[in-house]
Design a protein around this motif. Structure first.
Motif, PDB file in Angstrom:
ATOM      1  N   UNK A   1       9.992   9.263 -47.075  1.00  0.00           N
ATOM      2  CA  UNK A   1      10.245   7.966 -47.692  1.00  0.00           C
ATOM      3  C   UNK A   1      10.919   8.128 -49.046  1.00  0.00           C
ATOM      4  N   UNK A   2      10.514   9.142 -49.806  1.00  0.00           N
ATOM      5  CA  UNK A   2      11.139   9.382 -51.095  1.00  0.00           C
ATOM      6  C   UNK A   2      12.613   9.737 -50.955  1.00  0.00           C
ATOM      7  N   UNK A   3      12.938  10.534 -49.941  1.00  0.00           N
ATOM      8  CA  UNK A   3      14.339  10.904 -49.718  1.00  0.00           C
ATOM      9  C   UNK A   3      15.175   9.713 -49.262  1.00  0.00           C
ATOM     10  N   UNK A   4      14.583   8.799 -48.531  1.00  0.00           N
ATOM     11  CA  UNK A   4      15.342   7.673 -47.988  1.00  0.00           C
ATOM     12  C   UNK A   4      15.398   6.492 -48.958  1.00  0.00           C
ATOM     13  N   UNK A   5      14.293   6.213 -49.648  1.00  0.00           N
ATOM     14  CA  UNK A   5      14.231   5.026 -50.505  1.00  0.00           C
ATOM     15  C   UNK A   5      14.447   5.340 -51.979  1.00  0.00           C
ATOM     16  N   UNK A   6      14.310   6.625 -52.376  1.00  0.00           N
ATOM     17  CA  UNK A   6      14.528   6.998 -53.758  1.00  0.00           C
ATOM     18  C   UNK A   6      13.380   6.586 -54.663  1.00  0.00           C
TER      19      UNK A   6
ATOM     20  N   UNK B   1      13.592   1.316 -52.413  1.00  0.00           N
ATOM     21  CA  UNK B   1      14.368   0.191 -51.873  1.00  0.00           C
ATOM     22  C   UNK B   1      13.559  -0.533 -50.800  1.00  0.00           C
ATOM     23  N   UNK B   2      13.245  -1.830 -50.974  1.00  0.00           N
ATOM     24  CA  UNK B   2      12.382  -2.529 -50.003  1.00  0.00           C
ATOM     25  C   UNK B   2      12.968  -2.544 -48.595  1.00  0.00           C
ATOM     26  N   UNK B   3      14.292  -2.675 -48.466  1.00  0.00           N
ATOM     27  CA  UNK B   3      14.900  -2.705 -47.129  1.00  0.00           C
ATOM     28  C   UNK B   3      14.687  -1.384 -46.412  1.00  0.00           C
ATOM     29  N   UNK B   4      14.797  -0.266 -47.147  1.00  0.00           N
ATOM     30  CA  UNK B   4      14.573   1.053 -46.546  1.00  0.00           C
ATOM     31  C   UNK B   4      13.108   1.220 -46.185  1.00  0.00           C
TER      32      UNK B   4
ATOM     33  N   UNK C   1      17.303  10.280 -53.877  1.00  0.00           N
ATOM     34  CA  UNK C   1      17.975   9.815 -52.657  1.00  0.00           C
ATOM     35  C   UNK C   1      18.695  10.945 -51.932  1.00  0.00           C
ATOM     36  N   UNK C   2      18.472  11.047 -50.637  1.00  0.00           N
ATOM     37  CA  UNK C   2      19.224  12.011 -49.826  1.00  0.00           C
ATOM     38  C   UNK C   2      20.624  11.498 -49.538  1.00  0.00           C
ATOM     39  N   UNK C   3      20.808  10.172 -49.470  1.00  0.00           N
ATOM     40  CA  UNK C   3      22.113   9.575 -49.179  1.00  0.00           C
ATOM     41  C   UNK C   3      22.516   8.653 -50.324  1.00  0.00           C
TER      42      UNK C   3
ATOM     43  N   UNK D   1      21.739   2.896 -45.184  1.00  0.00           N
ATOM     44  CA  UNK D   1      22.153   1.680 -44.479  1.00  0.00           C
ATOM     45  C   UNK D   1      21.067   1.261 -43.488  1.00  0.00           C
ATOM     46  N   UNK D   2      19.973   0.698 -43.996  1.00  0.00           N
ATOM     47  CA  UNK D   2      18.865   0.340 -43.104  1.00  0.00           C
ATOM     48  C   UNK D   2      19.150  -0.876 -42.229  1.00  0.00           C
ATOM     49  N   UNK D   3      20.090  -1.718 -42.645  1.00  0.00           N
ATOM     50  CA  UNK D   3      20.351  -2.963 -41.918  1.00  0.00           C
ATOM     51  C   UNK D   3      21.760  -2.904 -41.336  1.00  0.00           C
TER      52      UNK D   3
END
Length: 846
Positions: free
Chosen positions: A87-92, A96-99, A259-261, A265-267
């Motif tokens: 989650x840390x790698x994806x949402x930073x 990010x709530x969407x992630x 952030x890994x990216x 782009x979760x949506x």
């Protein structure tokens, strides 16, 4: 659930699969059908196959962008990783709530696809997927991250490592391993890293800024500048090769705020509507285009009725023949290629297979012509949906730099049916009558299949989508860019969603965004039986919208006839023989000429038949010039007779024969007089007929008995031909029957391979079959019959395939054992000589 009550964590992918329900395993095999081709013997073999490179690549290609980003993040995380680390790698750091909301679904998808296994506290990416997605100098990761500190310092001298540790403000250690661990700990500690970078020169921070989002590699000289020396001394840049440095992964993640990216782009991108039309307008426009499509295909086939273009030696149409076809259809060459390929996909044209091979209509074309217009349209669009041949490639080059020709080899693209279906499904998700912005459709497709959309072949998936949109409009599946009611029925789609509270746009240029706060379930491709039902429903919706065929024309004094709309089949066929089409459009204009009237007479019609036909089907009186034309041509028709001697001409009027002999144009026919009323010719009968007609005469062919031969139109047909089979995109999705049988076999094999054996009676976990002598096997079987115990056996069938089974013997006699087979869940009889050996099961075997 307490820790004691929780089931033990799986130690391998096979154990994780073993814990799945049959429904979950079935879903895996449906989404990855290559895993049961052939059916694995047990779950261990299934797990092994799920980890092979080819299968993993195929699975990764079918992930959407966010699921792929999740897999890429796991590839740069520790192995195993916790859900919190992921989650840390994806949402930073900002979470990010969407992630945060989308990550459980993406991780669940990776688990369902058997690309990730393990509980949330020990997430493991399948080893092959990690190798494919992890960053390396040869294959950079889409994350833009480089190697870890441990990987980057693997070849560094211990003294240099200690120098870096000291310069970074850490205490020196007694060995390199602890020094590297301490350095990595510093880089992953947000507070200490912030303090370290606070002392960095501004130009050193500029260097980090250029490398942070990748690529992480840079070039340095043997004497680095001070801004680089500051970074190298503290390990913020590490050398990987002479003259090359890399930004360690831990440093980059700190600078990226975890952030890994750069842009998760979760949506999925929103598909926007460029304009919204009234549904009735869309359906009417689509129906008009559907009628034009039918007329175009009919015109193409009529043009090829008596033998179409020659087949190239390598297969397909020549460029010249395609241009000629485009002129005949009055369409651009790419559109002509599409109509030719569509007729071929529907089985209406094929090669005739003769020595002088040509394309021609098939017998199926005659059957197609007899169907109602809506059913003919349904057949065309159904063939289009399933076809893998891609007309848009015509004129391009293949891998060997050869031109791709219409009807030729090399046009199959297995992804085409899926892309067409997905494009139409996205249109079905818009409000009724909404036409999409093409760019947003392409963006959505690239999000759904990023590996297939962004790699080689110049974004083939994007080009397929563009062609699908234009071809759907040509066929009348869409009207004014919006999906029609018949197009929606063709997909088996439900009713269109209603427009949002904002209402419809006021003009064609307004945008109507369609927001998806949850990801809608995509429309699945239909099975052949379901597609037949959907196609029939689409035809029923289209039928009332097509113009009603007329039974009359308007004859005019200038030797023309006007058809104010589509004509009924018998009238259209007869008029097509009796007159030539002069212009097309809303109304078709036919022109009567001596040649066209002679064509009708050659087809077996008498002058009286033609007069009666015109009088019956004209709303205006038959003009006198037309009646005179018919009578004049009929009076001369058959006045000359041509037969086979080599060929001959006979005529009761010897003056006519003298006129022919005196004509210089007859020199090439090799004529000589045999009798006052007979001329012999060196040319064949067909050539003699053509030559005399070119001289202005109207001869008729006759048989050996002297009867006039009637040359009928629509005579040339190929032998029966089947439509080309689409090239599948991998193994087909298994049906319910095959899936149930495969699951049963896998579970059975797994039971046999995992059932506990008594110590000393079986090989120790190496998968080998039990081996016992014939006497021992027979004695053990007979004892099991008396005690009712189950046994583990090895069995080799008549084809030589070996398997393991768990059986409960019931009877042993005549060289056979009858037993209840636990693995097959039925009573079976086995020849004893095919049993390799037997072993007793442990007392607690469940």
């Amino acid at each position: 659930m307490s820790t004691e009550d929780r089931p033990p964590a799986p130690r391998s992918l096979a154990e994780a699969l073993r814990a799945r329900s049959d429904a979950a395993l079935g879903a895996l095999l449906r989404s990855r059908p290559d895993l049961i081709t052939p059916v694995p013997t047990d779950l261990t073999q299934l797990a092994t196959r799920a980890g092979t490179r080819a299968s993993v690549v195929r699975a990764l290609e079918r992930l959407d962008r966010f699921a792929l980003q999740t897999a890429e993040a796991l590839a740069v995380a520790a192995d195993p990783a916790t859900y919190g680390e992921l989650l840390g790698l994806m949402a930073g750091d900002d979470a990010d709530p969407a992630v945060v909301a989308a990550l459980p679904h993406a991780l669940g998808l990776l688990r369902d696809q058997a690309l990730v296994w393990g509980d949330d506290d020990r997430l493991r990416l399948v080893r092959t997927a990690r190798e494919l997605l992890a960053p390396s100098p040869q294959h950079p990761s889409p994350t833009g991250l480089g190697p870890t500190v441990q990987e980057a310092t693997a070849g560094m001298s211990p003294g240099r490592i200690q120098e870096i540790v000291t310069a970074a403000g850490l205490a020196s250690t007694h060995d390199s391993v602890s020094a590297v661990t301490a350095l990595a700990g510093l880089f992953t500690d947000r507070a200490r890293m912030t303090a370290l970078l606070a002392d960095a020169p501004a130009d050193s921070l500029d260097v980090l800024e250029r490398l942070v989002w990748g690529p992480p590699y840079g070039q340095v000289t043997h004497d680095p500048a001070p801004r680089l020396r500051w970074l190298l001394d503290r390990g913020l840049l590490l050398p990987t090769a002479p003259g090359t440095v890399v930004l360690p992964r831990e440093v980059a993640l700190h600078l990226r705020r975890g952030l890994a990216h750069r842009a998760p782009e979760p949506v999925p991108p929103v598909v926007e509507a460029a304009a919204v039309h009234r549904p009735q307008v869309v359906d009417s426009a689509a129906a008009g285009q559907a009628y034009t499509a039918l007329a175009t295909v009919e015109e193409l086939l009529k043009d090829w009725d008596e033998g179409g273009p020659a087949v190239l030696r390598a297969g397909g149409l020549s460029v010249r023949d395609l241009k000629r076809t485009a002129v005949a259809l009055d369409v651009p060459e790419p559109a002509a290629a599409f109509w030719v390929e569509l007729a071929y996909a529907a089985g209406l044209i094929a090669s005739d297979g003769e020595a002088d091979e040509r394309y021609a209509a098939t017998p199926a074309y005659d059957e197609w012509l007899e169907q109602p217009p809506a059913e003919r349209w349904s057949r065309l669009v159904t063939a289009w949906l399933a076809a893998t041949r891609t007309a848009g490639l015509v004129g391009g080059r293949d891998a060997k730099d050869r031109t791709l020709s219409a009807l030729g080899p090399g046009l199959d693209r297995s992804a085409a049916p899926e892309v067409r279906h997905r494009v139409l499904a996205l249109l079905a998700g818009l409000p009724e009558g909404a036409a999409p912005v093409a760019g947003t459709v392409l963006a959505r497709l690239r999000w759904e299949r990023p590996l297939r959309g962004d790699r080689r072949e110049d974004d083939l998936r994007g080009r397929l989508a563009e062609w699908a949109l234009s071809e759907a409009e040509l066929l009348g599946v869409t009207g004014r860019g919006a999906l029609s009611a018949q197009g929606r029925a063709l997909l088996g789609a439900p009713a269109a969603p209603a427009p949002g509270p904002e209402g419809e746009p006021s003009g064609p240029g307004d945008k109507l965004p369609v927001h998806h706060h949850h990801r809608p379930a995509p429309l699945a491709p239909l099975s052949p039986a379901e597609q037949a039902v959907a196609s029939a429903a689409a035809a029923r919706l289209l039928a009332p919208l097509l113009p009603e065929p007329l039974d009359h024309v308007l004859l005019q004094a200038d030797l023309t006839a006007v058809a104010p709309g589509p004509l009924q089949r018998p009238l259209a066929d007869m008029l097509g023989v009796l007159a030539d089409v002069e212009s097309k459009g809303g109304a078709t204009v036919y022109r009567f000429t001596p040649g066209s009237v002679r064509r009708a007479l050659d087809a077996g019609q008498a002058a009286s038949d033609l007069h009666a036909f015109l009088a019956a089907h004209s709303r205006t009186p038959v003009p006198q010039p037309l009646a005179y034309l018919i009578d004049d041509v009929a009076r001369r028709h058959g006045h000359l007779r041509v037969g086979a001697a080599s060929a001959y001409v006979r005529c009761d009027d010897d003056a006519v024969l003298s006129e022919i002999l005196a004509d210089k144009r007859a020199a090439g026919l090799g004529l000589r007089r045999l009798a006052p009323t007979v001329l012999a010719a060196q040319s064949d009968p067909a050539g003699l007929l053509e030559g005399l007609r070119a001289m202005g005469f109207a001869p008729a062919a006759e048989s050996a008995e002297g009867d006039v031969l009637i040359t009928r139109a629509l005579a040339h047909r190929t032998p029966p031909r089947s439509a080309p089979e689409p090239v599948p995109d991998g193994p087909p999705v298994p049906d319910d029957t095959l899936l149930a049988a495969a699951l049963r076999a896998i579970r059975a094999g797994d039971l046999a391979s995992t059932t506990p054996r008594k110590p000393g009676t079986a090989p120790a976990g190496n998968g080998e079959l039990p081996r016992t002598g014939a006497a021992e096997t027979l004695a053990t079987m007979q004892a099991a019959v008396l005690t009712g115990e189950a046994l583990w056996i090895g069995y080799v069938n008549a084809e030589g395939a070996a398997s393991q089974r768990v059986i409960a013997p019931v009877r042993v006699e005549g060289g056979f054992v009858t037993a209840y087979d636990h693995t097959a869940d039925e009573v079976r009889t086995y020849p004893l000589h095919r049993i390799t050996g037997v072993a007793e099961l442990a007392d607690d075997a469940g």
